[in-house]
Design a protein around this motif. Structure first.
Motif, short mmCIF file in Angstrom:
data_model
loop_
_atom_site.label_atom_id
_atom_site.label_comp_id
_atom_site.label_asym_id
_atom_site.label_seq_id
_atom_site.Cartn_x
_atom_site.Cartn_y
_atom_site.Cartn_z
N THR A 4 52.67 -42.60 -26.08
CA THR A 4 53.57 -43.76 -25.66
C THR A 4 54.18 -44.69 -26.93
OG1 THR A 4 51.66 -45.24 -25.18
CG2 THR A 4 52.65 -43.85 -23.52
N THR A 5 53.74 -44.17 -28.14
CA THR A 5 54.00 -44.90 -29.30
C THR A 5 54.32 -44.17 -30.32
OG1 THR A 5 51.92 -45.63 -29.97
CG2 THR A 5 52.95 -47.37 -28.55
N PRO A 6 55.31 -44.43 -31.24
CA PRO A 6 55.69 -43.38 -32.21
C PRO A 6 54.50 -43.08 -33.25
CG PRO A 6 56.47 -45.36 -32.93
CD PRO A 6 56.08 -45.47 -31.54
N ASP A 7 54.27 -41.86 -33.66
CA ASP A 7 53.23 -41.52 -34.69
C ASP A 7 53.63 -41.94 -35.96
OD1 ASP A 7 51.23 -40.16 -36.09
OD2 ASP A 7 51.68 -38.38 -35.46
N ARG A 8 53.24 -42.95 -36.59
CA ARG A 8 53.60 -43.56 -38.01
C ARG A 8 52.21 -43.71 -38.42
NH1 ARG A 8 53.94 -49.39 -37.17
NH2 ARG A 8 53.68 -49.68 -34.94
N ALA A 9 52.26 -44.28 -40.06
CA ALA A 9 51.31 -44.54 -40.70
C ALA A 9 51.46 -46.17 -41.06
CB ALA A 9 51.02 -43.78 -42.13
N GLY A 10 50.44 -46.82 -41.41
CA GLY A 10 50.24 -48.30 -41.56
C GLY A 10 51.14 -48.47 -42.91
N VAL A 11 51.16 -49.66 -43.33
CA VAL A 11 51.91 -50.19 -44.41
C VAL A 11 50.91 -49.64 -45.64
CG1 VAL A 11 52.98 -52.24 -43.47
CG2 VAL A 11 50.69 -52.47 -44.17
N SER A 12 49.75 -49.49 -45.38
CA SER A 12 49.03 -49.10 -46.72
C SER A 12 48.86 -47.57 -46.74
CB SER A 12 47.58 -49.76 -46.71
OG SER A 12 46.89 -49.17 -45.43
N GLY A 13 49.43 -46.90 -45.81
CA GLY A 13 49.39 -45.50 -45.60
C GLY A 13 48.32 -45.11 -44.97
N SER A 14 47.40 -46.00 -44.20
CA SER A 14 46.27 -45.67 -43.32
C SER A 14 46.80 -44.79 -41.97
CB SER A 14 45.38 -46.66 -42.90
OG SER A 14 46.26 -47.72 -42.30
N PRO A 15 46.15 -43.81 -41.49
CA PRO A 15 46.56 -43.23 -40.39
C PRO A 15 46.28 -44.11 -39.24
CG PRO A 15 44.35 -42.63 -40.85
CD PRO A 15 44.87 -43.57 -42.04
N ALA A 16 47.24 -43.62 -38.19
CA ALA A 16 47.12 -44.31 -36.81
C ALA A 16 45.75 -44.43 -36.04
CB ALA A 16 48.38 -44.11 -36.10
N PHE A 17 45.57 -45.19 -35.39
CA PHE A 17 44.33 -45.22 -34.51
C PHE A 17 44.70 -44.74 -33.13
CE2 PHE A 17 41.16 -47.14 -31.76
CZ PHE A 17 40.03 -46.48 -32.12
N ARG A 18 44.38 -43.52 -32.70
CA ARG A 18 44.71 -42.84 -31.40
C ARG A 18 43.89 -43.28 -30.29
NH1 ARG A 18 48.88 -39.20 -31.51
NH2 ARG A 18 47.83 -37.73 -30.12
N LEU A 19 44.53 -44.12 -29.28
CA LEU A 19 43.78 -44.35 -28.13
C LEU A 19 44.14 -43.99 -26.79
CD1 LEU A 19 41.50 -46.56 -26.87
CD2 LEU A 19 43.39 -48.28 -26.99
N ALA A 20 43.31 -43.14 -26.35
CA ALA A 20 43.64 -42.41 -24.98
C ALA A 20 43.37 -43.62 -23.81
CB ALA A 20 43.05 -41.37 -24.82
N TYR A 21 44.10 -43.48 -22.85
CA TYR A 21 43.69 -44.28 -21.57
C TYR A 21 44.23 -43.41 -20.40
CZ TYR A 21 48.89 -45.37 -20.98
OH TYR A 21 49.97 -45.22 -20.97
N VAL A 22 43.40 -43.70 -19.18
CA VAL A 22 43.74 -42.86 -18.10
C VAL A 22 44.22 -43.51 -16.97
CG1 VAL A 22 41.65 -41.65 -18.54
CG2 VAL A 22 41.24 -43.59 -17.15
N PRO A 23 45.14 -43.11 -15.97
CA PRO A 23 45.93 -43.80 -15.02
C PRO A 23 44.87 -45.12 -14.30
CG PRO A 23 46.00 -41.43 -14.88
CD PRO A 23 45.03 -41.65 -15.85
N GLY A 24 45.72 -45.91 -14.25
CA GLY A 24 45.14 -47.43 -13.49
C GLY A 24 44.55 -48.25 -14.76
N VAL A 25 44.46 -47.79 -15.84
CA VAL A 25 43.76 -48.68 -16.98
C VAL A 25 44.82 -49.36 -17.40
CG1 VAL A 25 42.44 -48.53 -19.27
CG2 VAL A 25 41.66 -47.31 -17.36
#
Length: 307
Positions: A4-25
């Motif tokens: 639901t959000t674009p795959d991108r790296a932070g300003v310091s080049g750090s990888p994104a933190f990928r957080l899964a969530y289920v329906p209703g949450v």
């Protein structure tokens, strides 16, 4: 998998933190705090079904999941992992708007004894205990007669009228999986909770779900009522072992840990000088209508005449 959000790296080049969530949450509040504290590590929200979460954690496609426990762990292999329970979900029964059960504001399982129930394969409510004290399984046995909803062949009854091929009235083949649950289980098992909601609207049966799912699948022709003695669901965090710095940061946010906490990863707020503290205090008093020294002044009065 839906990102639901674009795959991108932070300003310091750090990888994104990928957080899964289920329906209703609804993780929105925690995501906003994360964005304030860790602009260097963008957070990606990944929408998953409960049954997909364990494998996603085990395969490393997400770094953490907000999911229903322990249900998520029954459907896949998470590998070495940790869990934290966050909160309990109220269980409700979803019924047509004109159903007799809508007369009450709150129901019990005894009130549902005569109802026909839909039990979707994604099993949003578990934890029912049969009379022997065992927790009913959430998945049907592979040797219970094949495809969903089919009844396994039974022996012919010797006293069922003598007609060859007649099947004796017996318990459902998957009866063990439904002991302790209210009402009668409908043969057909919908694939998802969303499919089951459609069948409730069609008058096929009623459905037990966490309240968050009832809200998610809201329809004008359906209503829901809380069931006070039904098993509740648990929403929690699931993440791999060992715990990474970013995972620990998110755990702190969920638990209400302040950014200045010794365990927080964010930079502490700079200390204010004595002049800044005095100015802030003075501004606070003025905004409250309190002007320093005003209360100490004498009220104007009539000066006595000199003789």
């Amino acid at each position: 998998m839906v990102v639901t959000t674009p795959d991108r790296a932070g300003v310091s080049g750090s990888p994104a933190f990928r957080l899964a969530y289920v329906p209703g949450v609804t993780p929105g509040k925690w995501v906003r705090i994360w964005e304030e504290r860790r602009p260097d590590a963008p957070l990606e929200l990944v929408a998953l079904e409960v049954a997909e979460c364990a494998d996603a954690i085990g395969q490393g496609s997400v770094q953490m999941a907000i999911t229903r426990l322990p249900d998520a762990l029954r459907h896949g292999e998470a590998g070495p992992h940790h869990t934290i329970e966050l909160y309990e979900e109220t269980t409700v029964v979803v019924v047509p708007k004109d159903h007799v059960l809508t007369a009450g504001d709150e129901l019990t399982l005894a009130d549902l004894a005569d109802e026909q129930f839909l039990w979707p394969l994604d099993e949003p409510v578990s934890g029912f205990v049969d009379p022997a004290g065992r927790v009913a399984p959430t998945e049907r046995s592979e040797d219970a007669g094949g495809s969903a909803g089919r009844v396994a062949p039974t022996e012919r009854s010797e006293d069922a009228g003598g007609s060859a091929g007649r099947v004796a009235p017996t318990e459902r083949s998957e009866d063990a999986a439904y002991r302790g649950r209210p009402g009668t289980a409908i043969d057909h098992r919908p694939e998802t909770t969303g499919d089951a909601i459609e069948l409730v609207a069609a008058g096929i049966g009623v459905l037990l779900v966490p309240q968050s799912l009832a809200r998610l699948h809201h329809r004008k022709d359906l209503v829901y009522r809380p069931v006070s003695d039904a098993p509740t669901g648990t929403v929690g965090l699931l993440w791999p072992d060992p715990t990474t710095e970013l995972a620990d940061e998110f755990i702190g946010i969920v638990r209400g840990r302040k950014a200045t906490s010794s365990r927080g990863q964010s930079e502490p707020a700079p200390k204010r000088s004595a002049r800044e503290k005095a100015a802030a205090k003075r501004a606070a008093r003025e905004s409250a209508g309190k002007i320093p020294g005003k209360s100490a002044r004498k009220k104007p009065g009539v000066r006595p005449k000199r003789r």
